[in-house]
Design a protein around this motif. Sequence first.
Motif: not given
Length: 221
Positions: A119-139
């Motif tokens: 389950l641990l995701l490494s910041p050395m991976q490309d994670l840009t498509e694994r988290f969604k950032y909404l326009d109210d600042g939430t994730i």
Amino acid sequence: MLQIHKQAEPEEVIAWKALENEDWQPSYANLAGAPRKALRKALVLEQGGVCCYCNRAIAGPLNAIEEGEFHIEHLQPQSIFPSLELSYQNLHASCFKSESVKGPKHCGPAKGNWFDGHLLLSPMQDLTERFKYLDDGTIEAMDNDEPARVMIVKLKLDSEKLNEARFDELVGVMTPEFIKTATRAEFEKVYRACFTRTNGLYKPFAVAIAQNLKTFLDRFP
């Protein structure tokens, strides 16, 4: 999360490790002075001055970058992987440890000794498509991505403090006037700037800003 591209380990740290002998062995506990300062600076420089997890700004001017509000984070915890306590590939720069002044812990301090290889995701991976950032600042986790969901919970990436900070950065870039009048070229310019360093530093929460910009870019013919 911005992807981290690890650079070469600082020469000062390599030389310090090379001092190992029968009477002394290097360890994270005795890493101090110039080698520790060089390590802190190297980690922040390769991350563009932002936290490896939440991407908030953790350092200021480059001439004092190692004095920023961050700690050295072990992606794989020392308590579980003692052999990796000085492995440069395992070390990153993450948010402050103290919660007395800066509010509740998040990122590395919140993660603590938690580790799950599935389950641990490494910041050395490309994670840009694994988290969604909404326009109210939430994730949110993207498309029911379980590791991403767990990372949000374990690192408290959805804390009120981070949500507010992301929102402030979003509205600072995407003002009502900009949204109303900007051309496609202007949106593209700001989008590209999210992934471009200025004086060695990334804009805080660059991925969150870029995702929201893209929703407007996609509306252009």
